[in-house]
Motif scaffolding. Structure first.
Motif, PDB file in Angstrom:
ATOM      1  N   GLY B  53       0.827  -1.210   0.000  1.00 35.25           N
ATOM      2  CA  GLY B  53       0.000   0.000   0.000  1.00 35.25           C
ATOM      3  C   GLY B  53       0.856   1.252   0.000  1.00 35.25           C
ATOM      4  O   GLY B  53       1.983   1.242   0.467  1.00 35.25           O
ATOM      5  N   GLU B  54       0.255   2.337  -0.517  1.00 34.74           N
ATOM      6  CA  GLU B  54       1.034   3.558  -0.727  1.00 34.74           C
ATOM      7  C   GLU B  54       1.452   4.222   0.576  1.00 34.74           C
ATOM      8  O   GLU B  54       2.544   4.776   0.682  1.00 34.74           O
ATOM      9  CB  GLU B  54       0.214   4.537  -1.564  1.00 34.74           C
ATOM     10  CG  GLU B  54       1.094   5.493  -2.351  1.00 34.74           C
ATOM     11  CD  GLU B  54       0.250   6.347  -3.268  1.00 34.74           C
ATOM     12  OE1 GLU B  54       0.263   7.563  -3.075  1.00 34.74           O
ATOM     13  OE2 GLU B  54      -0.440   5.777  -4.144  1.00 34.74           O
ATOM     14  N   SER B  55       0.573   4.179   1.580  1.00 31.61           N
ATOM     15  CA  SER B  55       0.902   4.875   2.827  1.00 31.61           C
ATOM     16  C   SER B  55       2.111   4.232   3.504  1.00 31.61           C
ATOM     17  O   SER B  55       2.927   4.904   4.113  1.00 31.61           O
ATOM     18  CB  SER B  55      -0.301   4.898   3.762  1.00 31.61           C
ATOM     19  OG  SER B  55      -0.679   3.577   4.070  1.00 31.61           O
ATOM     20  N   ALA B  56       2.215   2.908   3.377  1.00 33.18           N
ATOM     21  CA  ALA B  56       3.349   2.203   3.985  1.00 33.18           C
ATOM     22  C   ALA B  56       4.660   2.625   3.332  1.00 33.18           C
ATOM     23  O   ALA B  56       5.708   2.689   3.972  1.00 33.18           O
ATOM     24  CB  ALA B  56       3.167   0.698   3.855  1.00 33.18           C
ATOM     25  N   ALA B  57       4.567   2.958   2.029  1.00 38.30           N
ATOM     26  CA  ALA B  57       5.784   3.253   1.280  1.00 38.30           C
ATOM     27  C   ALA B  57       6.470   4.522   1.789  1.00 38.30           C
ATOM     28  O   ALA B  57       7.676   4.664   1.708  1.00 38.30           O
ATOM     29  CB  ALA B  57       5.465   3.384  -0.204  1.00 38.30           C
ATOM     30  N   ILE B  58       5.676   5.470   2.317  1.00 41.69           N
ATOM     31  CA  ILE B  58       6.261   6.760   2.707  1.00 41.69           C
ATOM     32  C   ILE B  58       7.077   6.656   4.001  1.00 41.69           C
ATOM     33  O   ILE B  58       8.219   7.067   4.045  1.00 41.69           O
ATOM     34  CB  ILE B  58       5.169   7.844   2.847  1.00 41.69           C
ATOM     35  CG1 ILE B  58       4.446   7.991   1.517  1.00 41.69           C
ATOM     36  CG2 ILE B  58       5.815   9.178   3.239  1.00 41.69           C
ATOM     37  CD1 ILE B  58       3.294   8.970   1.558  1.00 41.69           C
ATOM     38  N   PHE B  59       6.474   6.119   5.059  1.00 46.41           N
ATOM     39  CA  PHE B  59       7.181   6.084   6.343  1.00 46.41           C
ATOM     40  C   PHE B  59       7.525   4.678   6.828  1.00 46.41           C
ATOM     41  O   PHE B  59       8.631   4.412   7.264  1.00 46.41           O
ATOM     42  CB  PHE B  59       6.363   6.784   7.436  1.00 46.41           C
ATOM     43  CG  PHE B  59       6.162   8.233   7.157  1.00 46.41           C
ATOM     44  CD1 PHE B  59       7.257   9.079   7.049  1.00 46.41           C
ATOM     45  CD2 PHE B  59       4.894   8.740   6.970  1.00 46.41           C
ATOM     46  CE1 PHE B  59       7.087  10.422   6.776  1.00 46.41           C
ATOM     47  CE2 PHE B  59       4.713  10.085   6.693  1.00 46.41           C
ATOM     48  CZ  PHE B  59       5.809  10.927   6.588  1.00 46.41           C
ATOM     49  N   ALA B  60       6.525   3.790   6.782  1.00 49.14           N
ATOM     50  CA  ALA B  60       6.716   2.490   7.418  1.00 49.14           C
ATOM     51  C   ALA B  60       7.875   1.718   6.803  1.00 49.14           C
ATOM     52  O   ALA B  60       8.761   1.237   7.524  1.00 49.14           O
ATOM     53  CB  ALA B  60       5.429   1.675   7.327  1.00 49.14           C
ATOM     54  N   ILE B  61       7.910   1.633   5.470  1.00 47.83           N
ATOM     55  CA  ILE B  61       8.961   0.825   4.835  1.00 47.83           C
ATOM     56  C   ILE B  61      10.355   1.454   5.021  1.00 47.83           C
ATOM     57  O   ILE B  61      11.272   0.772   5.477  1.00 47.83           O
ATOM     58  CB  ILE B  61       8.642   0.547   3.344  1.00 47.83           C
ATOM     59  CG1 ILE B  61       7.430  -0.388   3.276  1.00 47.83           C
ATOM     60  CG2 ILE B  61       9.837  -0.065   2.621  1.00 47.83           C
ATOM     61  CD1 ILE B  61       7.007  -0.791   1.886  1.00 47.83           C
ATOM     62  N   PRO B  62      10.507   2.764   4.733  1.00 47.47           N
ATOM     63  CA  PRO B  62      11.866   3.327   4.944  1.00 47.47           C
ATOM     64  C   PRO B  62      12.329   3.240   6.400  1.00 47.47           C
ATOM     65  O   PRO B  62      13.502   2.949   6.650  1.00 47.47           O
ATOM     66  CB  PRO B  62      11.721   4.793   4.522  1.00 47.47           C
ATOM     67  CG  PRO B  62      10.516   4.834   3.668  1.00 47.47           C
ATOM     68  CD  PRO B  62       9.611   3.742   4.114  1.00 47.47           C
ATOM     69  N   LEU B  63      11.422   3.471   7.345  1.00 45.85           N
ATOM     70  CA  LEU B  63      11.853   3.432   8.743  1.00 45.85           C
ATOM     71  C   LEU B  63      12.121   1.999   9.200  1.00 45.85           C
ATOM     72  O   LEU B  63      13.035   1.742   9.985  1.00 45.85           O
ATOM     73  CB  LEU B  63      10.825   4.114   9.659  1.00 45.85           C
ATOM     74  CG  LEU B  63      10.861   5.653   9.579  1.00 45.85           C
ATOM     75  CD1 LEU B  63       9.641   6.270  10.242  1.00 45.85           C
ATOM     76  CD2 LEU B  63      12.141   6.208  10.202  1.00 45.85           C
TER      77      LEU B  63
END
Lengths: 96, 336
Positions: B53-63
């Protein structure tokens, strides 16, 4: 007895208690405390001394060649080194 | 000309100190090279993470990636220090004020700077955020000048400036019209990232005057990884990503290998910073942008654009100026 200091810290502290000391002399003095550890090698001590010299807390104004023609550097603590020790040496350790 | 014993000893000492500094310069360059490798490997590992999902791509995945990178690097370093008989040094160091300052450095350079970087990109757009965060070596040099009283010669300033401009040219992306409400907030977060990385180096170098750099970096990686895992990932939903990665052995292995490059790089960076000073150490580490381009072109067959070539050349010239005093180099082939 106070907690054992990290080796680099202890080397700085030891140098503050004498006029000047070479890596060999420091190792001899600290052998009872760190002698059994794997990090207790000349290479490690020399590296700590060179780094502290590069960070301007030790001076290396006195040098000589030993009988084998090998370089011996005597390190002494300077004002900046003393200032750091005075501020950050843990309780239980005396600064001379 | 006859040289007395004492003069000979003085010359030998000068040579030893010069070689030590020279080794520091190569260590700094090596840290940049391995950091570039880490960026590429981390990029590969990230491409193996399932789309969530797109929202995960912004913060969850990089962090989550930052957390795994720091934690795994911390574990690699534990193995290294364990092998060298330095595990006791970690606890000893943590009991002293300089050791605790390394933990603060870890939080500034890890969660705070990484978080600021990601928020900056998402709120202000990469064009502005990446330009601001690329300034971190200059921030570090200024802070080291103020707090550590480290002298920085004009040649090093010029070299550093060229490197930073090169890094900006490499990461240049055409700006999009900024959303005015969040735009300035994004710039603020990007500045926080540059400040965090700069402050990390200065605090760590302060700590390393009294504790071993090899131990300091181990403390740094474990502190940062642990803080991200316990306090940051639960907020951004990062644990879902981490648990996914742990079910995929190939992906997990890719993260572990990338973290090995990170561990080696950070080890070299901390050592270089303490040996040759923050300004030079950071500028040489900053060559990672150029190395990243080289590795991407070689291994990932990425296209080599004009921006990449010009930017990399600027970084190269800048780093050379930082490392070498041209006068001495042409005179005797010695590194200043």
């Amino acid at each position: 007895m106070a907690d054992t200091l990290p080796l680099r810290f202890r080397v700085l502290h030891y140098v503050s208690t004498v006029d000047k000391a070479s890596a060999g002399e420091i190792m001899k003095a600290l052998k009872p405390e760190y002698g059994t550890e794997k990090q207790f090698t000349k290479k490690v001590f020399v590296d700590h001394l060179l780094d502290m010299k590069a960070n301007f807390i030790l001076d290396d104004n006195d040098v000589e060649l030993d009988d084998k023609g090998e370089l011996v550097i005597y390190y002494s603590i300077n004002d900046e080194g003393r200032r750091l020790l005075k501020k950050y040496l843990p309780k239980g350790w005396n600064q001379n | 000309m006859s040289i007395s014993g004492n003069q000979k000893a003085i010359m030998m000492k000068e040579k030893l100190n010069a070689n030590f500094a020279k080794k520091g310069v190569f260590t700094g360059l090596f840290s940049g090279c391995t950091w570039g490798l880490n960026s590429v490997l981390l990029g590969l590992a990230l491409s193996m993470v399932p789309i969530m999902g797109e929202s995960a791509a912004i913060f969850a995945i990089p962090l989550a990636a930052a957390c795994m990178n720091d934690s795994f690097a911390g574990l690699w370093l534990l193995l290294y220090n364990g092998g060298a008989g330095r595990l006791k040094e970690i606890l000893r160091s943590l009991k002293t004020f300089p050791g605790q300052m390394v933990c603060v450095a870890a939080l500034l350079g890890g969660p705070i700077a990484n978080g600021g970087y990601l928020l900056g990109i998402s709120l202000a757009g990469p064009a502005y955020a990446l330009t601001i965060t690329a300034l971190y070596p200059i921030v570090g040099a200024l802070l080291s000048r103020i707090f550590l009283k480290q002298q920085i010669v004009p040649r090093v300033w010029v070299g550093m400036l060229l490197s930073v401009v090169g890094a900006i040219v490499i990461s240049y992306v055409p700006p999009e019209g900024g959303n005015s409400e969040t735009f300035y907030l994004g710039l603020l977060f990007a500045s926080l990232a540059a400040l965090g990385w700069g402050a990390e180096a200065v605090l760590a170098v302060f700590g390393m005057s009294m504790i071993d750099p090899k131990v300091a970096i181990n403390i740094r990686e474990l502190t940062s990884g642990l803080f991200l895992a316990v306090f940051v990932l639960p907020i951004v939903g990062g644990w879902a990503i981490v648990s996914q990665v742990f079910t995929l052995p190939g992906t997990l292995g890719a993260f572990a290998i990338a973290a090995l490059a990170a561990a080696v790089s950070y080890l070299a960076w901390y050592k270089a910073n303490t040996t040759i000073g923050v300004a030079k150490g950071m500028a040489l580490n900053g060559t990672y942008v150029m190395w990243g381009v080289i590795f991407s072109v070689i291994f990932l067959k990425s296209p080599l654009t004009q921006n990449l070539v010009i930017g990399s050349l600027l970084v190269l010239i800048g780093a050379t100026l930082v490392a070498i005093n041209p006068k001495e180099f042409f005179k005797k082939g010695e590194v200043a």
